[in-house]
Design an enzyme around this catalytic site. Structure first.
Site, PDB file in Angstrom:
ATOM      1  N   LYS A  32       0.819  -1.216   0.000  1.00  0.00           N
ATOM      2  CA  LYS A  32       0.000   0.000   0.000  1.00  0.00           C
ATOM      3  C   LYS A  32       0.855   1.270   0.000  1.00  0.00           C
ATOM      4  O   LYS A  32       0.504   2.247  -0.664  1.00  0.00           O
ATOM      5  CB  LYS A  32      -0.964   0.013   1.195  1.00  0.00           C
ATOM      6  CG  LYS A  32      -0.306   0.080   2.561  1.00  0.00           C
ATOM      7  CD  LYS A  32      -1.369   0.050   3.656  1.00  0.00           C
ATOM      8  CE  LYS A  32      -0.734   0.059   5.033  1.00  0.00           C
ATOM      9  NZ  LYS A  32       0.014   1.276   5.319  1.00  0.00           N
ATOM     10  N   THR A  33       1.963   1.268   0.718  1.00  0.00           N
ATOM     11  CA  THR A  33       2.826   2.459   0.716  1.00  0.00           C
ATOM     12  C   THR A  33       3.397   2.685  -0.683  1.00  0.00           C
ATOM     13  O   THR A  33       3.515   3.830  -1.141  1.00  0.00           O
ATOM     14  CB  THR A  33       3.967   2.298   1.738  1.00  0.00           C
ATOM     15  OG1 THR A  33       3.404   2.040   3.031  1.00  0.00           O
ATOM     16  CG2 THR A  33       4.811   3.570   1.802  1.00  0.00           C
ATOM     17  N   ASP A 219      -3.714   7.255   4.688  1.00  0.00           N
ATOM     18  CA  ASP A 219      -3.261   5.886   4.943  1.00  0.00           C
ATOM     19  C   ASP A 219      -3.888   5.380   6.244  1.00  0.00           C
ATOM     20  O   ASP A 219      -4.275   6.169   7.106  1.00  0.00           O
ATOM     21  CB  ASP A 219      -1.732   5.883   5.039  1.00  0.00           C
ATOM     22  CG  ASP A 219      -1.153   4.482   5.032  1.00  0.00           C
ATOM     23  OD1 ASP A 219      -1.880   3.530   4.683  1.00  0.00           O
ATOM     24  OD2 ASP A 219       0.036   4.332   5.370  1.00  0.00           O
ATOM     25  N   GLU A 220      -4.000   4.059   6.392  1.00  0.00           N
ATOM     26  CA  GLU A 220      -4.530   3.413   7.610  1.00  0.00           C
ATOM     27  C   GLU A 220      -5.901   3.991   7.976  1.00  0.00           C
ATOM     28  O   GLU A 220      -6.185   4.285   9.143  1.00  0.00           O
ATOM     29  CB  GLU A 220      -3.546   3.595   8.774  1.00  0.00           C
ATOM     30  CG  GLU A 220      -2.137   3.099   8.513  1.00  0.00           C
ATOM     31  CD  GLU A 220      -2.015   1.586   8.489  1.00  0.00           C
ATOM     32  OE1 GLU A 220      -3.057   0.903   8.532  1.00  0.00           O
ATOM     33  OE2 GLU A 220      -0.885   1.085   8.403  1.00  0.00           O
ATOM     34  N   GLN A 250      -7.516  -5.015   9.765  1.00  0.00           N
ATOM     35  CA  GLN A 250      -6.465  -4.550  10.665  1.00  0.00           C
ATOM     36  C   GLN A 250      -6.947  -3.372  11.535  1.00  0.00           C
ATOM     37  O   GLN A 250      -6.137  -2.593  12.036  1.00  0.00           O
ATOM     38  CB  GLN A 250      -5.219  -4.149   9.880  1.00  0.00           C
ATOM     39  CG  GLN A 250      -4.570  -5.326   9.155  1.00  0.00           C
ATOM     40  CD  GLN A 250      -3.257  -4.955   8.492  1.00  0.00           C
ATOM     41  OE1 GLN A 250      -2.243  -4.739   9.155  1.00  0.00           O
ATOM     42  NE2 GLN A 250      -3.264  -4.882   7.172  1.00  0.00           N
ATOM     43  N   ARG A 599       2.632 -10.252  10.665  1.00  0.00           N
ATOM     44  CA  ARG A 599       3.923  -9.571  10.861  1.00  0.00           C
ATOM     45  C   ARG A 599       5.077 -10.468  10.415  1.00  0.00           C
ATOM     46  O   ARG A 599       6.196 -10.006  10.206  1.00  0.00           O
ATOM     47  CB  ARG A 599       4.145  -9.222  12.346  1.00  0.00           C
ATOM     48  CG  ARG A 599       3.183  -8.220  12.982  1.00  0.00           C
ATOM     49  CD  ARG A 599       2.911  -7.008  12.152  1.00  0.00           C
ATOM     50  NE  ARG A 599       1.749  -7.226  11.286  1.00  0.00           N
ATOM     51  CZ  ARG A 599       1.422  -6.443  10.269  1.00  0.00           C
ATOM     52  NH1 ARG A 599       2.182  -5.425   9.932  1.00  0.00           N
ATOM     53  NH2 ARG A 599       0.354  -6.704   9.547  1.00  0.00           N
TER      54      ARG A 599
END
Length: 737
Positions: A32-33, A219-220, A250, A599
């Site tokens: 996504k980044t 973002d997020e 998330q 993770r």
């Protein structure tokens, strides 16, 4: 089009969809980044958008820093004018320019949790309330929750005023806000709320930012609360080119105000929304990803998606059943040492837990084995007393209205200015409607001669430092504060280890200031104070440091590691017991487990214990439902196998087990790592039959004789420790021929 050639099809579609509302559902590890940064570069390079017209918002300084570095790699110097920053940093920048419209000075300071508690205690005392009944931490939590929902003191009073206790909380809330404003201070929640207040009360200010930011990316987005949602809606309403990136799977911050409905209902809130799913994971192995998918699929409140990867299958997930928390910790560290012996580094490993209380046992073993580790989420550098003292000096130099910081430093180092003197000054300041600092400047009329002279010397020193502030760098100013106040000299009077550590921390603070000056365009004291006010624990995490990482699952979001241990996976520990009674909370716990699993890049270990001593009591909890939601074909079991046995049997197994509590986890021979201690797997009952009179050898107790035997239990009399009753399935016994 070279800019997007390296992207997969979904990522390219997300970059090219520049106009109108866009929801990018980006699964864990889906790049996504990369999409956000390439989208920014595409807007500037291909569509000719000015960097000045782009706003990119994220949640942590670390994420913002990484995003800016990637954009600069794509664009070079053109990236300079783009706002790439956290919600709070963006709002602080807006408030520094226009906060005077709502009655504050631009020199406002930002209070941290410690400052807030001090202020709340003053409010509770002033209202003549009992701190035991109105605990400051509980009051701070109540006020913060109200602010998360954008409920001000007046609205709080209307909503809860009929209840006596809530009416008092409302009174505390109102006084707290009044004192913040009097001190020209904002708390962390206020930063966004005051920006919204500024926009709503000053349409011309809002219009300026609406027209400026033609393209907004967030973002997020699943972590946004009511205030952040309102802020973004206000800013994007003119051009409506709003792109939000997030993953409902998330969303793990509901406890601090995040509202998952913001992402689930995005298409309803923003008409003509285009939705693009990023489902290819570039981080984890196939087996880890399948486990994550299987667990989170049990949630009902989610958007349908399924991550996939072209990565290798990888190894199965290891589920270790420990006797207790000590055995659990020793197993994890043993595996880490094995990996390091095979060429891995300590920094390749992370131990993730649900609550900070679980870290102690792991720290004990790491310390005993001499293994470097970094615990994220402990005492922050900026929360240490000596650092907070110097920051308080700097705050007063920047904003003399800050009574909280002034009270902290007026007698540090000791000058003989006691609480009685401050009370008289407070009383005089309140009567005359002036600040505490102003009262100090006029103390000759308030205090007796000797005390007034002491206060006068302090004010004179501060005035001189204020003059230094105007011409000195931040580093020079801190040096002047340390010198003129005598702070270092006071510490040097007692050459204790604690004081030496404090002096080293102050020297490190000077390094912080130097690094700030080297990296920042705005090198002012005001900018420096803002910078350190918005720092979080994760921002200071050096992922290249060769040390095992210990942190909570919440803290680990946004990070990734080659090898991850999810520990304490038991009902009542994870998920928490209170979440097991609430479906919404349970789903958030499951999303947290999904975050933990994803993770891991290469290897995932999951551990749970048959018994656990935590919070002062011993608990016998079954394995977490989240572990049972992982398909069995993805798991390899190690340790005691507790599946399918009753609680009383688990108690028996734990009681007869011998956790490895002493000595090192590895033997060493001529400097090389040896073979690790025996793992305790469940025994295949068909493999060994014990009979009375047999000679057996135990891994720890040595040779003994079987005196009773059945299919499930064996009683052995050992030469070293006497009689022991053991479970056949788990007893580390070897028959001596």
């Amino acid at each position: 089009m070279d800019l997007i050639d390296s992207l997969n099809e979904a990522q390219r579609n997300a970059v090219l969809a520049t106009e109108g509302p866009l929801l990018i559902l980006a699964g864990a590890g889906s790049g996504k980044t990369r999409v956000i940064t390439h989208r920014i570069a595409y807007l500037i390079k291909e569509k000719g958008v000015s960097p000045y017209n782009i706003l990119a918002i994220t949640f942590t300084n670390k994420a913002a820093r990484e995003m800016r570095e990637r954009v600069e790699a794509l664009l070079g110097g053109e990236a300079r004018d783009i706002w790439i920053m956290t919600f709070h940093a963006a709002c602080v920048r807006i408030l520094r320019r226009d906060i005077e419209h709502i009655g504050y000075s631009r020199s406002f300071v930002i209070y941290d949790a410690s400052d807030q508690l001090t202020l709340l205690k003053n409010c509770i005392k002033e209202l003549d309330l009992n701190e035991k009944l109105y605990d400051p931490k509980a009051m701070l939590s109540a006020i913060s929750k109200a602010k998360d929902k954008m409920i001000g003191p007046d609205e709080y009073a209307k909503a809860y005023g009929e209840d006596f206790r809530n009416k008092k909380i409302g009174d505390i809330y109102r006084l707290y806000q009044d004192k913040l404003k009097k001190n020209n201070a904002l708390d962390f929640d206020d930063i966004i709320l005051k920006t919204i207040e500024l926009f709503k009360s000053n349409p011309e200010v809002l219009d300026y930012y609406q027209r400026r930011f033609k393209y907004i990316m967030v973002d997020e987005y699943q972590d946004t609360n009511a205030a952040q949602y309102q802020l973004i809606k206000l800013l994007s309403s003119y051009h409506q080119n709003l792109c939000v990136v997030g993953d409902d799977d998330q969303s793990i911050y509901g406890w601090r105000g995040a509202d998952i409905r913001n992402i689930l209902d995005f298409e309803k809130d923003f008409k003509n929304t285009k939705v693009i799913k990023l489902e290819q994971n570039y981080r984890s192995t196939k087996q880890i990803l399948e486990a994550a998918n299987e667990v989170v699929a049990n949630n009902k409140g989610r958007k349908a998606k399924k991550l996939w990867t072209a990565n290798d299958d990888g190894t199965p997930i290891t589920v270790y059943t420990a006797a207790d928390e000590h055995d659990e910790a020793e197993y994890a560290i043993m595996r880490i040492l094995e990996g390091v012996a095979q060429g891995k580094s300590f920094g390749d490993y992370a131990i993730l837990y649900r609550t900070n209380a679980q870290s102690r046992v792991f720290e004990d073993v790491l310390n005993r084995e001499g293994i470097p580790y970094k615990m994220v989420g402990g005492l922050r550098f900026y929360d240490r007393k000596e650092i907070k003292d110097i920051i308080a000096y700097l705050r007063v130099l920047q904003n003399p209205l800050d009574d909280i910081s002034l009270r902290r430093i007026v007698n540090v180092p000791r000058r003989g200015i006691g609480e009685g003197t401050l009370s008289k000054l407070d009383e005089s300041a309140a009567k005359r409607g002036i600040s505490l600092y102003d009262a100090m400047m006029e103390c000759d009329d308030i205090l007796p001669g000797r005390t007034a002279r002491t206060i006068g010397k302090f004010v004179e020193m501060m005035s001189e430092l204020m003059a230094v502030k105007e011409v000195a760098t931040v580093t020079q100013l801190i040096n002047e504060v340390l010198d003129r106040t005598g702070y270092i000299k006071e510490l040097e009077k007692d050459d204790s280890e604690e004081n030496q550590s404090r002096i080293q921390n102050l020297q490190e603070f000077l390094t912080v200031a130097q690094e700030f000056e080297n990296k920042s365009e705005d090198k002012s004291l005001q900018a420096f104070l803002e910078n350190i006010s918005l720092v979080t624990d994760v921002d200071n995490l050096d992922e290249n440091e060769d040390a095992v990482i210990l942190m909570t699952l919440h803290g680990a979001k946004g990070l990734e590691f080659d090898n991850v241990f999810l520990v304490g996976m038991e009902e009542g520990v994870f998920p928490l017991s209170r979440a097991m009674l609430d479906e919404a909370q349970l789903e958030e716990e499951r999303r947290l487990c999904y975050v933990g699993i994803t993770r891991a890049r290469k290897k995932l270990y999951i551990t749970h214990a048959l018994q656990r001593n935590i919070y002062g009591s011993v608990n016998y909890n079954p394995v977490s439902r989240f572990v049972e939601e992982i398909p069995e074909h993805l798991i390899e079991h190690e340790g005691y196998e507790a599946g399918g046995v009753s609680r009383s049997e688990r108690k028996y197994i734990a009681a007869t087990a011998e956790p490895r509590r002493t000595g090192t986890l590895f033997t060493q021979d001529q400097g090389d790592f040896g073979v690790p201690l025996t793992h305790r797997h469940k025994r295949d009952r068909s493999a060994v039959k014990f009979t009375e009179g047999q000679k057996v050898q135990h891994a720890k107790w040595g040779i003994g004789t079987v005196v009773e035997a059945s299919d499930s239990e064996v009683v052995v009399v050992f030469d070293s420790v006497g009689s022991k009753r053991l479970a056949v399935d788990f007893a580390p016994l070897k028959v001596i021929e």
